[in-house]
Design an enzyme around this catalytic site. Structure first.
Site, PDB file in Angstrom:
ATOM      1  N   LYS A  10       0.846  -1.191   0.000  1.00 56.07           N
ATOM      2  CA  LYS A  10       0.000   0.000   0.000  1.00 56.07           C
ATOM      3  C   LYS A  10       0.877   1.235   0.000  1.00 56.07           C
ATOM      4  O   LYS A  10       1.872   1.312   0.731  1.00 56.07           O
ATOM      5  CB  LYS A  10      -0.911   0.055   1.226  1.00 56.07           C
ATOM      6  CG  LYS A  10      -1.924   1.208   1.119  1.00 56.07           C
ATOM      7  CD  LYS A  10      -2.714   1.421   2.389  1.00 56.07           C
ATOM      8  CE  LYS A  10      -1.932   2.245   3.391  1.00 56.07           C
ATOM      9  NZ  LYS A  10      -2.753   2.657   4.538  1.00 56.07           N
ATOM     10  N   ARG A  51      -9.712  -0.219   8.031  1.00 54.66           N
ATOM     11  CA  ARG A  51      -8.751  -1.173   8.593  1.00 54.66           C
ATOM     12  C   ARG A  51      -8.100  -0.645   9.853  1.00 54.66           C
ATOM     13  O   ARG A  51      -7.797  -1.394  10.776  1.00 54.66           O
ATOM     14  CB  ARG A  51      -7.743  -1.614   7.554  1.00 54.66           C
ATOM     15  CG  ARG A  51      -6.710  -0.599   7.052  1.00 54.66           C
ATOM     16  CD  ARG A  51      -5.571  -0.394   8.002  1.00 54.66           C
ATOM     17  NE  ARG A  51      -4.315  -0.083   7.377  1.00 54.66           N
ATOM     18  CZ  ARG A  51      -3.371   0.618   7.960  1.00 54.66           C
ATOM     19  NH1 ARG A  51      -3.561   1.157   9.156  1.00 54.66           N
ATOM     20  NH2 ARG A  51      -2.220   0.811   7.367  1.00 54.66           N
ATOM     21  N   MET A  64      -4.037   5.295  18.758  1.00 57.08           N
ATOM     22  CA  MET A  64      -4.117   5.075  17.319  1.00 57.08           C
ATOM     23  C   MET A  64      -3.357   6.115  16.499  1.00 57.08           C
ATOM     24  O   MET A  64      -3.200   5.961  15.292  1.00 57.08           O
ATOM     25  CB  MET A  64      -5.590   5.082  16.876  1.00 57.08           C
ATOM     26  CG  MET A  64      -6.489   4.129  17.642  1.00 57.08           C
ATOM     27  SD  MET A  64      -5.981   2.406  17.542  1.00 57.08           S
ATOM     28  CE  MET A  64      -6.211   2.087  15.801  1.00 57.08           C
ATOM     29  N   GLY A  65      -2.880   7.182  17.131  1.00 58.50           N
ATOM     30  CA  GLY A  65      -2.345   8.299  16.367  1.00 58.50           C
ATOM     31  C   GLY A  65      -0.880   8.227  15.999  1.00 58.50           C
ATOM     32  O   GLY A  65      -0.461   8.769  14.976  1.00 58.50           O
ATOM     33  N   LYS A  69       5.942  11.100  17.237  1.00 56.78           N
ATOM     34  CA  LYS A  69       4.545  11.239  17.633  1.00 56.78           C
ATOM     35  C   LYS A  69       4.324  10.549  18.979  1.00 56.78           C
ATOM     36  O   LYS A  69       4.907   9.496  19.261  1.00 56.78           O
ATOM     37  CB  LYS A  69       3.611  10.640  16.584  1.00 56.78           C
ATOM     38  CG  LYS A  69       3.431  11.496  15.346  1.00 56.78           C
ATOM     39  CD  LYS A  69       2.318  10.931  14.465  1.00 56.78           C
ATOM     40  CE  LYS A  69       2.012  11.839  13.294  1.00 56.78           C
ATOM     41  NZ  LYS A  69       0.895  11.311  12.463  1.00 56.78           N
TER      42      LYS A  69
END
Length: 319
Positions: free
Chosen positions: A67, A110, A220-221, A227
């Site tokens: 992807k 997903r 999830m970030g 980050k």
């Protein structure tokens, strides 16, 4: 080569189906029947653009491909989305391109499906209150996914923009029929059974001490170096899980704690291992944390499903 358009991909896969596909993939991954390959990072001619190439193999069900996820911020001025995703499925027998699947919507599915699998296996079964940090596009998919696997009755939305939080809460009330309200972090965490963070933060969103015993947290970030959404003290004190432990300490939520020497890789359990019998939550008072930095196997699983569903409905084009 087959082609599944963004419009078709957005219509043929439900959230429940995406969760089932990602869960099945994690089972295979946990059994050593799937492999993630190194992520390649690049950019376009403009310095603020970027793209990543994630690839993998699900040998058990014979899915292979990659992807490409891109970020072109100047697209907004053109009336286009800044983020775009495309999945290329290869023929497992020949290696030739089998299908090109437009995957911006599927990436949202997903990502949330991974969260749902973790919530299903790590949160308390009686969890009814969800706190969501972030009111952006992906947050909506996270709410949809969590309510598929837990009997959610109320949602608290925490966001830097109070008006955005209030608008997001209104949408939840009107479209999902759940109790929902904008809230400060302290209020939301005091009542939440499940916490999902969906931001681009580079620092803790709340203090570790605000998270009550028994809470499950899905971070999830964090999907790039630097980050961070969670207090390292929370990471140190919780039971830790991840989609890909090696990624979780390099580009994921556990990077900060790992680099500070506060967390060892051995403390992080792959969610695939839990699905194959490894311990998950071991007590009602335990705090569990799941990091999802994302991997190509999720994309391959959901894109393959989209291709199959589109073929069943006669919606696949040949290019």
């Amino acid at each position: 080569m087959k082609f599944v358009s963004e419009d078709v991909a957005g219509r043929v896969v439900s959230m429940g189906e995406a969760i089932a596909a990602v869960e099945a993939m994690f089972v295979e991954y946990g059994r050593g029947l799937a492999e993630v390959f190194p992520v390649a990072q690049g950019r376009g001619a403009e310095a603020d653009t970027s793209f990543s190439v994630k690839s993998g193999l699900i040998a058990g069900s014979r899915k292979v491909g990659l992807k490409v996820g891109s970020y072109w911020p100047s697209n907004r001025a053109r009336g286009l989305a800044a983020h775009a995703s495309t999945t290329l499925l290869l023929d497992p027998d020949t290696g030739y391109p089998e299908a090109l699947v437009a995957a911006s919507h599927l990436t949202c599915l997903r990502t949330a499906a991974s969260d749902a699998v973790a919530v299903k296996h790590l949160s308390r079964p009686d969890s009814r209150t969800l706190a969501v940090f972030g009111a952006g596009h992906q947050s909506w998919f996270e709410v949809l996914a969590v309510r598929e696997v837990r009997p959610i009755e109320r949602v608290f939305v925490v966001n830097r923009s109070e008006s955005a939080a209030e608008e997001f809460a209104r949408r939840i009330r009107e479209e999902l029929g759940l109790e929902a309200a904008a809230a400060k972090a302290e209020e939301a965490l005091a009542r939440a059974d499940i916490v999902v963070t969906v931001t681009a933060s580079r620092g803790p969103l709340f203090a570790a001490g605000l998270v009550r015993p028994g809470t499950h947290v899905s971070a999830m970030g964090a999907d790039q170096p630097g980050k961070q959404e969670l207090d390292t003290a929370l990471v140190v004190g919780a039971a830790l899980f991840a989609d890909v432990p090696a990624q979780s300490v390099s580009i994921g939520e556990y990077e900060a704690a790992f680099r500070a020497g506060l967390v060892a890789m051995e403390r992080i359990t792959p969610i695939g291992a839990v699905l194959n019998g490894a311990p998950g939550r071991v007590s009602a008072d335990q705090i569990t944390v799941y990091d999802s930095s994302g991997m190509a196997l999720q994309d391959l699983a959901v894109a393959s499903l989209a291709l199959r569903r589109a073929e069943e409905r006669g919606l696949v084009r040949t290019v």
